[in-house]
Scaffold this motif. Sequence first.
Motif, mmCIF file in Angstrom:
data_model
loop_
_atom_site.group_PDB
_atom_site.id
_atom_site.type_symbol
_atom_site.label_atom_id
_atom_site.label_comp_id
_atom_site.label_asym_id
_atom_site.label_seq_id
_atom_site.Cartn_x
_atom_site.Cartn_y
_atom_site.Cartn_z
ATOM 1 N N LEU A 184 32.369 29.892 -35.519
ATOM 2 C CA LEU A 184 31.229 29.333 -34.964
ATOM 3 C C LEU A 184 31.163 28.776 -33.506
ATOM 4 N N PHE A 185 30.377 29.183 -32.512
ATOM 5 C CA PHE A 185 29.524 30.176 -32.675
ATOM 6 C C PHE A 185 29.898 31.160 -31.365
ATOM 7 N N ASN A 186 29.393 32.114 -31.510
ATOM 8 C CA ASN A 186 29.189 33.334 -30.474
ATOM 9 C C ASN A 186 28.339 32.446 -29.311
ATOM 10 N N ARG A 187 28.560 32.935 -28.053
ATOM 11 C CA ARG A 187 27.898 32.568 -26.831
ATOM 12 C C ARG A 187 27.533 33.498 -26.080
ATOM 13 N N PHE A 188 26.099 33.805 -26.132
ATOM 14 C CA PHE A 188 25.324 34.951 -25.314
ATOM 15 C C PHE A 188 25.092 34.388 -23.941
ATOM 16 N N MET A 189 25.524 35.573 -22.846
ATOM 17 C CA MET A 189 24.973 35.324 -21.496
ATOM 18 C C MET A 189 23.719 35.570 -21.568
ATOM 19 N N GLN A 190 22.964 34.677 -20.817
ATOM 20 C CA GLN A 190 21.399 35.020 -20.751
ATOM 21 C C GLN A 190 20.951 35.811 -19.500
ATOM 22 N N PRO A 191 20.450 36.613 -19.366
ATOM 23 C CA PRO A 191 20.056 37.194 -17.894
ATOM 24 C C PRO A 191 19.235 36.349 -17.189
ATOM 25 N N ASP A 192 19.256 36.515 -15.945
ATOM 26 C CA ASP A 192 18.389 35.802 -14.979
ATOM 27 C C ASP A 192 17.553 36.736 -14.310
ATOM 28 N N ILE A 193 16.506 36.225 -13.315
ATOM 29 C CA ILE A 193 15.726 37.430 -12.748
ATOM 30 C C ILE A 193 16.292 37.229 -11.093
ATOM 31 N N SER A 194 16.493 38.055 -10.307
ATOM 32 C CA SER A 194 16.823 38.116 -9.076
ATOM 33 C C SER A 194 15.275 38.119 -8.180
ATOM 34 N N LEU A 195 14.982 36.983 -7.507
ATOM 35 C CA LEU A 195 13.827 37.079 -6.779
ATOM 36 C C LEU A 195 13.857 38.157 -5.520
ATOM 37 N N GLU A 196 15.080 38.295 -5.066
ATOM 38 C CA GLU A 196 15.037 39.355 -3.922
ATOM 39 C C GLU A 196 14.935 40.779 -4.525
ATOM 40 N N LYS A 197 15.909 40.911 -5.536
ATOM 41 C CA LYS A 197 15.962 42.462 -6.055
ATOM 42 C C LYS A 197 14.623 42.688 -7.131
ATOM 43 N N LEU A 198 13.948 41.615 -7.589
ATOM 44 C CA LEU A 198 13.089 41.851 -8.388
ATOM 45 C C LEU A 198 13.476 42.649 -9.688
#
Length: 318
Positions: A184-198
């Motif tokens: 306990l526990f798995n830790r997921f990576m959360q995707p972000d948003i690139s403002l340059e590449k959209l």
Amino acid sequence: LTLPTPVVLGSSALSNRIDNLQVAEGHGAGAVVLRSLFEEQIEAANTALEQKLSRGAESSPEARTYFPPQRVGAHEYLSLVERAKKALRIPVIASVNCCATGSWTEYARDIEQAGADALEVNLYAVEADPAVSSAEVEARYLEVVRRVRAAVRVPIAVKLSPWFTSLAHFAARLDAEGVNGLVLFNRFMQPDISLEKLQAAPTLTLSHPSEALLPLRWIALLHGRVKADLAATTGVYDAPGAVKQLLAGAAVVQLASTLVKNGIPYLGKIAAGLEDWLDRRGFGAVDDVRGTVSQRAIQDPGAFERAQYVHLILSQNI
């Protein structure tokens, strides 16, 4: 398993090289968990699937694309297990990262034959289909575990996320399937948003000590309610953090981010700090303190549930 210490090198980019594993053993690791073999790595038999994987494999903290120089396939992974067993005296725990039932479970048997002392089954999937119910998700996960349990004789641990409608109930169901440990526990990576590449952009951040409170709470709640041993992971950075997890009821504490940040020898400092705390408090062994601050052991069981939350909010006028 019999471990010399409760401090374990967790599955991460560090646990993909034999020299790193040896350093961990030399500085007091009770066991090592190898980097995960991904279900997709086994099934990626053609270029089309490999291209598909490149559009989503970044969501896991162990994702291969974060560390491109070390792409480990099924054959290489079995070799890693074999070499680790030859190089180490402490238990070697292999890891498979999976989300669906399938023939890949045959590799669990291959991993056992390669010499792994135990197997960690990392259940990972982003359940984003609104047509799939929580009951269906849990049934699929249980089938994965059931097949692995039937395939191997070595102990198996299941690494979970905290995102279950009734985590305690699901833990009990895993317990009934013969699971020997819960991580306990798995830790997921959360995707972000690139403002340059959209477009969506993968992000990789180390855990923070505050994140240790979530496994701490659930280990305290589950200790004594399931037969499986409980392993704490995510956010444990130092000896006090490790002690707290053991007091809550953890059998072992897995370390990853703190070793990425401070170096693998820092594991020795944490192990020494744990021993020092036990000596100063007059405890002869870790078993003497394990679970002494779990929910079942303390005078105020509500401290780990809603009652304490309400009390804290009202007392702070928030």
